[in-house]
Write an enzyme that holds these catalytic residues in place. Structure first.
Site, PDB file in Angstrom:
ATOM      1  N   GLU A 207     -14.453  15.506   6.758  1.00 30.80           N
ATOM      2  CA  GLU A 207     -15.440  14.875   5.885  1.00 30.80           C
ATOM      3  C   GLU A 207     -14.826  13.630   5.250  1.00 30.80           C
ATOM      4  OE1 GLU A 207     -18.295  16.238   2.138  1.00 30.80           O
ATOM      5  OE2 GLU A 207     -16.306  17.130   2.365  1.00 30.80           O
TER       6      GLU A 207
ATOM      7  N   LYS B 203     -25.420  17.391   4.779  1.00 25.73           N
ATOM      8  CA  LYS B 203     -24.841  18.305   3.798  1.00 25.73           C
ATOM      9  C   LYS B 203     -25.862  18.688   2.737  1.00 25.73           C
ATOM     10  CE  LYS B 203     -20.783  18.749   0.762  1.00 25.73           C
ATOM     11  NZ  LYS B 203     -19.593  18.024   0.223  1.00 25.73           N
TER      12      LYS B 203
ATOM     13  N   CYS C 250     -17.709  21.291   3.886  1.00 30.07           N
ATOM     14  CA  CYS C 250     -16.972  21.433   2.633  1.00 30.07           C
ATOM     15  C   CYS C 250     -17.554  22.480   1.684  1.00 30.07           C
ATOM     16  CB  CYS C 250     -16.872  20.063   1.957  1.00 30.07           C
ATOM     17  SG  CYS C 250     -15.493  19.947   0.768  1.00 30.07           S
TER      18      CYS C 250
END
Length: 533
Positions: free
Chosen positions: A103, A203, A236
């Site tokens: 990321e 995300k 993440c």
């Protein structure tokens, strides 16, 4: 906080010590076991595929808050993309079939919504448009990064997963459309080995990312590969939430996940490799995790994890990226109750007695048999409180050479049955937390944790440490109110351990370990109650 050791790339083979894994690496290689990046694909091994993750030290903007233009943004991103291409070609030489990048690795971080705009590519929906950016570079404007990534995948003849910033225009008729008339997403993309854009994931659970929007509808993405079947992907902070990944794994036959991340390590419970491994064990899947590398920000820790084996990298001292390549099973073997020695093991028998309500005695048809050494169970150590990762834990010290401890908070009671072959001058404690975590994110957790404290004072329990010498044989368990429990397990030098056994017994979830390869840092059961967020 003590500094982490300079470098670790370790293969755990069903609990083998990291030192042995390194010492006998070439010997294992001769036996067909993949250690570090010295592996090449065997075309006859149809049950395995070759994977790579790259921990990347990104070239960052000197001032991410400053306004710039597209040309300047592309010049900076090209420096990172050049490194990506080098790693793709190095991986191709080893027969890699899929590679994952971290990321924020292309554009960096700490932007505002306005300052990141020149760094964003336009992102058409792969569900609506079939597109090979390398072969059709002029089909859409502002897609230079996608074009480079597509050509890398094509040149390396491998699937490629990368993270970049993307933009999508929206209309004022859309009630969720931002004032500037566009959505900005933190996006993972996957390209096939011929450079075709296969899919993208935007995300959902943003971590204080003012530059990006969360999509109105969660992307539940899976993609098929010819070498390993179905993959999914997330990013993440998503790892701590139900959507998208837990819902996908619960409802599908996905056995492999790709995981770009920019994770800041937070010990003792949420170091990068620690949570990556715990996720692989909890869900019985392979996790291909690529973290960004910026030790000054506490950012390191990447790995290729299966429930029973891990290849990982963690380096808090040295600059520079690192490529991990490993042979991965198409069908990962899970870790559960059936993987352990049976219930005749003495420590496990004692654990079962405690669960049944009588830790000392058992009856047969003729008489009652009691443990001669049961006196340890009557010791009552003091209860104390200490902050661990911003949560107020209730703890008891593990002072004795062996014993049974219990500590409770709200509805959760944590138990520890332990034996220490050698007492060391270190303070260990059993801690419990059952409540809403509210710092750097809001989510409900139930945690049972055996941790080494930072010093000999109770107030040091919960501090970040990486070195320990105390070894344990133990059962750790609790009456959790959730089935989503992540086993966190770290020993000295940021070394991952594999439990001997874990699972449910009499409405309690337990973790068992008989021998450690090095001193214990953390052994914890980290439960997530998604419906109480």
């Amino acid at each position: 906080m003590q500094p982490a050791p300079s470098r670790f790339m370790v293969c755990i083979m069903c609990g083998a010590s990291s030192k042995l894994a390194l010492l006998f690496g070439w010997y294992l290689l001769a036996l067909g076991v993949c250690v570090e990046e010295h592996c090449a694909a065997d075309p006859h091994k149809a049950d395995y595929y070759m994977a790579a993750v790259y921990e990347h030290q990104a070239v960052l903007s000197p001032n991410p808050l400053a306004l710039t233009n597209r040309k300047q943004a592309l010049e900076l991103m090209s420096q990172n993309l050049d490194i990506y291409e080098q790693q793709v070609m190095a991986a191709a030489q080893k027969g890699v079939q899929i590679i994952v990048f971290p990321e924020d690795g292309i554009h960096g971080f700490n932007f505002t919504r306005t300052s990141i705009y020149p760094f964003l590519d336009f992102m058409p929906s792969p569900r609506l448009v079939r597109w090979n950016p390398c072969l059709e570079p002029h089909r859409f404007s502002d897609t230079e990064v996608l074009q480079r990534l597509s050509c890398m995948a094509r040149k390396g003849e491998m699937f490629l997963v990368a993270n970049l910033g993307t933009k999508q225009p929206c209309h004022s008729s859309d009630p969720a459309c931002p004032r500037d008339g566009r959505y900005q997403f933190n996006t993972n993309v996957v390209f096939s080995s011929n450079g075709t854009l296969v899919d993208r994931y935007r995300k959902h659970n943003l971590y204080f990312e003012a530059a990006f929007d969360s999509p109105r509808k969660v992307d539940h993405i899976t993609f098929d590969t010819p070498f390993a079947g179905k993959f999914s992907m997330f990013t993440c902070f998503d790892i701590l939430f139900f959507d998208p990944i837990v819902r996908l794994l619960r409802d599908s036959d996905v056995k492999h996940v790709v995981y770009p991340t920019a994770w800041m390590n937070q010990l003792p419970l949420l170091a990068a490799i620690e949570i990556q491994k715990a996720f692989a064990v909890a869900f019985g899947v392979n996790v291909l995790a690529a973290n960004i590398h910026h030790p000054s920000l506490g950012m390191t820790g990447s790995g290729i994890h299966s429930p029973l084996k891990s290849f990982w990298y963690h380096d808090m001292e040295n600059p520079g990226g690192h490529l991990i390549i490993a042979e991965v099973a198409r069908n990962p073997q899970g870790l559960g109750t059936e993987n352990a020695v049976g219930k005749m093991d003495p420590s496990h028998s004692k654990f079962l007695k405690i669960l049944s309500g009588n830790p000392h005695c058992e009856k047969d048809a003729q008489e009652v048999h009691c443990d001669e050494d049961a006196e340890w169970s009557f010791r009552t150590p003091p209860v104390f409180y200490s902050e661990m990762m911003y949560d107020n834990f209730t703890l008891v010290p593990a002072w004795e050479k062996e014993g049974y401890l219990q500590v409770c908070s709200n509805s959760l009671c944590c138990h520890l049955l332990y034996k220490r072959p050698t007492l060391t001058k270190e303070l260990y404690a059993l801690g419990v937390f059952d409540g809403l975590h509210t710092v750097h994110g809001t989510y409900y957790i139930q945690v049972c944790a055996l941790v080494k404290c930072g010093g000999l004072g109770f107030h040091t329990c919960g501090q970040e440490i990486t070195e320990a010498s105390g070894t344990f044989e133990f059962h750790l368990w609790g009456n959790f109110s959730t089935s989503y429990i992540f086993p966190l397990f770290l020993t000295s030098g940021m070394t991952l351990e594999i439990p001997d056994q874990l699972g449910w017994e009499n409405d309690h979830y337990f973790l068992r370990k008989s021998r450690l390869s090095s001193g214990l840092v953390t052994a914890a059961l980290y439960g997530r109650l998604y419906d109480r967020n």
